[in-house]
Design an enzyme around this catalytic site. Structure first.
Site, PDB file in Angstrom:
ATOM      1  N   ASN A  32       0.834  -1.205   0.000  1.00 28.86           N
ATOM      2  CA  ASN A  32       0.000   0.000   0.000  1.00 28.86           C
ATOM      3  C   ASN A  32       0.869   1.255   0.000  1.00 28.86           C
ATOM      4  O   ASN A  32       0.803   2.111   0.896  1.00 28.86           O
ATOM      5  CB  ASN A  32      -0.926  -0.017   1.224  1.00 28.86           C
ATOM      6  CG  ASN A  32      -2.176   0.806   1.019  1.00 28.86           C
ATOM      7  OD1 ASN A  32      -2.102   2.004   0.791  1.00 28.86           O
ATOM      8  ND2 ASN A  32      -3.318   0.161   1.102  1.00 28.86           N
ATOM      9  N   GLY A  86      -3.614   2.843   4.057  1.00 28.95           N
ATOM     10  CA  GLY A  86      -2.261   3.356   3.953  1.00 28.95           C
ATOM     11  C   GLY A  86      -2.153   4.470   2.936  1.00 28.95           C
ATOM     12  O   GLY A  86      -3.147   5.098   2.549  1.00 28.95           O
ATOM     13  N   HIS A 146      -1.486   4.477  -0.286  1.00 25.85           N
ATOM     14  CA  HIS A 146      -2.220   4.284  -1.537  1.00 25.85           C
ATOM     15  C   HIS A 146      -3.698   4.595  -1.353  1.00 25.85           C
ATOM     16  O   HIS A 146      -4.340   5.171  -2.237  1.00 25.85           O
ATOM     17  CB  HIS A 146      -2.027   2.854  -2.047  1.00 25.85           C
ATOM     18  CG  HIS A 146      -2.377   2.667  -3.482  1.00 25.85           C
ATOM     19  ND1 HIS A 146      -3.551   2.072  -3.890  1.00 25.85           N
ATOM     20  CD2 HIS A 146      -1.715   3.009  -4.613  1.00 25.85           C
ATOM     21  CE1 HIS A 146      -3.585   2.039  -5.215  1.00 25.85           C
ATOM     22  NE2 HIS A 146      -2.488   2.608  -5.678  1.00 25.85           N
ATOM     23  N   CYS A 147      -4.241   4.231  -0.197  1.00 23.55           N
ATOM     24  CA  CYS A 147      -5.673   4.425   0.063  1.00 23.55           C
ATOM     25  C   CYS A 147      -6.071   5.897   0.085  1.00 23.55           C
ATOM     26  O   CYS A 147      -7.232   6.214  -0.187  1.00 23.55           O
ATOM     27  CB  CYS A 147      -6.056   3.806   1.404  1.00 23.55           C
ATOM     28  SG  CYS A 147      -5.823   2.032   1.517  1.00 23.55           S
ATOM     29  N   ILE A 148      -5.143   6.791   0.437  1.00 23.85           N
ATOM     30  CA  ILE A 148      -5.524   8.194   0.628  1.00 23.85           C
ATOM     31  C   ILE A 148      -5.143   9.062  -0.572  1.00 23.85           C
ATOM     32  O   ILE A 148      -5.260  10.285  -0.501  1.00 23.85           O
ATOM     33  CB  ILE A 148      -4.921   8.761   1.918  1.00 23.85           C
ATOM     34  CG1 ILE A 148      -3.399   8.855   1.856  1.00 23.85           C
ATOM     35  CG2 ILE A 148      -5.375   7.926   3.111  1.00 23.85           C
ATOM     36  CD1 ILE A 148      -2.781   9.625   3.027  1.00 23.85           C
TER      37      ILE A 148
END
Length: 340
Positions: free
Chosen positions: A281, A329, A331-333
Site C-alpha cells: 500500500n 495506507g 495508496h488508500c488516501i
C-alpha cells in the site's frame, strides 16, 4: 452499464498504470471525527504524505469549507485546496478512476461508492466526490452502476486488471451482479482485456480485502505481493492462497507474470487487526515512490527492495501510524490524475 455513446473500451480509453506520468495527485482531508483515534494527529500524517508527494508532483486536497482554514495552516501554500463537501478521506476509493486514450484525451469512470458495503454513514457526499473531481478536471465522465473502489483494482495499463473475490462480488456491494458481469464491467470501464481474480481477504474488516493491501502491478508483467510469512500466523493461509492464484498466470499480453514478494510490517501487529501493515500500500509518483515507515526492522528491507525495483525513482518514507490505525495506507488516501 452501457453509456449512451459507448463504453470507455469501445471509445478507445484505458486506465493507465500508476507509473505513467501524473498531472497531479488528489487527496481528501480527514473529516469523520468519530472515526479517528486522534483526528488532529491523523491530519498531521496526511499533511506529511501530501508534502512528500508535492516534492514530485502537484497535489490537490479536497477540504470541507469548515476545515479549510486549518487545512491551509497545516498544508501551507504549495498544496492546492478544493473546497467541497466530503464525508471522509479515502481518495483512492471515493475518487474517480481516470482514463486516457492514444490521442491525448482524458476521461474518468464514476463508480458507485457505498462506504465499503455500508460500513459508515453518511457516505452520500463521498459517493458524489468522483463526479465532482471529473467536473473540476473538465474530462469526459463515464458512469457505472457497479459499486467499486479504486483500492479494489490494480492495472498494468496494457489490458490486465487485478482484483479480489472478497471485494466487488461481496453481497454488501453488488448483490445483483454475477462475477462474470462484474468482470465484463471492469473490462468495459477500465479498457481491459483480462481480469485476474485473487481470493483476497474475507477476514479483513474494513474493505473486505482490497487488492492494494495484497498485490499490485509495479511494471508490465511484474506484480509485487505480500509473502506468506510465518506459517503460524493466522494470515498465512490467506496469503498463500493469493500467491498461488497468481503463480503461473499470464497478463493480457501473454507474458508470464513475475512475482516479487515483500513482508508485512509484522512487528506492528500489536496495534490491532484494523491497523494497515501493508508495504504494498505504497504510491508511485513522478520520479518517486512514497512508502510507509512503521518504525520496525522491515522498513529498511522493503526500502531496499523498492530501490532495486525502481532504480530511476527516489524512495521517500513517511510515518503513517495515525493513518494506518484507520485501516488504510498511503495508496488508500491518494488518487492519481494522469497527464494528458
Amino acid at each position: 452499464m452501457q453509456n449512451a455513446n459507448g463504453t470507455p473500451k469501445q471509445t478507445g480509453f484505458r486506465m493507465p498504470a500508476e507509473w505513467e506520468h501524473h498531472e497531479r495527485s488528489w487527496m481528501m482531508w480527514p473529516a469523520r471525527a468519530g472515526f479517528w483515534d486522534d483526528i488532529a494527529a491523523t491530519r498531521r500524517d496526511y499533511a506529511a504524505v501530501a508534502h512528500a508527494i508535492r516534492a514530485f508532483e502537484p497535489v490537490t486536497m479536497a477540504v470541507r469549507p469548515e476545515d479549510a482554514a486549518e487545512a491551509r495552516s497545516m498544508l501551507g501554500g504549495d498544496i492546492a485546496l478544493a473546497i467541497t463537501a466530503i464525508d471522509d478521506s479515502w481518495a483512492r476509493d471515493a475518487g474517480p478512476c481516470f482514463l486516457v486514450d492514444d490521442h491525448g484525451a482524458r476521461a474518468g469512470v464514476n463508480f458507485r461508492f457505498n462506504a465499503w458495503g455500508g460500513k459508515y454513514q453518511p457516505h452520500d457526499k463521498d459517493d458524489a466526490f468522483a463526479g465532482y473531481v471529473l467536473q473540476q478536471t473538465n474530462v469526459r465522465t463515464f458512469n457505472s452502476r457497479l459499486v467499486a473502489e479504486g483500492g479494489g483494482m490494480s492495472v498494468d495499463g496494457e489490458g490486465t486488471i487485478l482484483t479480489t473475490e472478497s471485494c466487488f462480488p461481496n453481497i454488501n456491494r453488488n448483490p445483483d451482479w454475477t462475477r462474470d458481469e462484474i468482470e465484463l464491467e471492469l473490462k468495459d470501464m477500465l479498457g481491459g482485456n483480462k481480469v485476474i481474480w485473487l481470493p483476497g481477504n474475507p477476514e479483513e474488516i474494513e474493505t473486505d480485502g482490497h487488492v492494494d493491501d495484497i498485490a499490485t502491478f509495479v511494471a508490465p508483467g511484474v506484480v509485487l505481493i505480500e509473502h506468506a510469512g510465518d506459517p503460524q500466523s493466522p494470515w498465512h493461509a490467506i496469503s498463500m492462497a493469493n500467491i498461488r492464484a497468481l503463480e503461473g498466470q499470464t497478463d493480457a499480453k501473454g507474458r508470464q507474470i513475475k512475482l516479487i514478494t515483500i513482508p508485512e510490517a509484522v512487528e506492528a501487529e500489536a496495534i490491532g487487526d484494523r491497523f494497515c501493515r501493508s508495504y504494498v500500500n505504497s504510491y508511485l509518483v513522478n520520479g518517486g515512490v512514497i512508502m510507509p515507515r512503521y518504525g520496525v526492522r522491515s522498513d529498511d528491507l522493503v526500502r531496499e527492495t523498492f530501490e532495486a525495483l525502481f532504480p530511476g525513482r527516489t524512495v521517500r518514507q513517511v510515518s503513517i501510524d495515525n493513518i494506518a490505525v484507520g485501516g488504510g495506507g498511503i495508496h488508500c488516501i491518494t488518487q492519481q490524475e494522469p497527464a494528458a
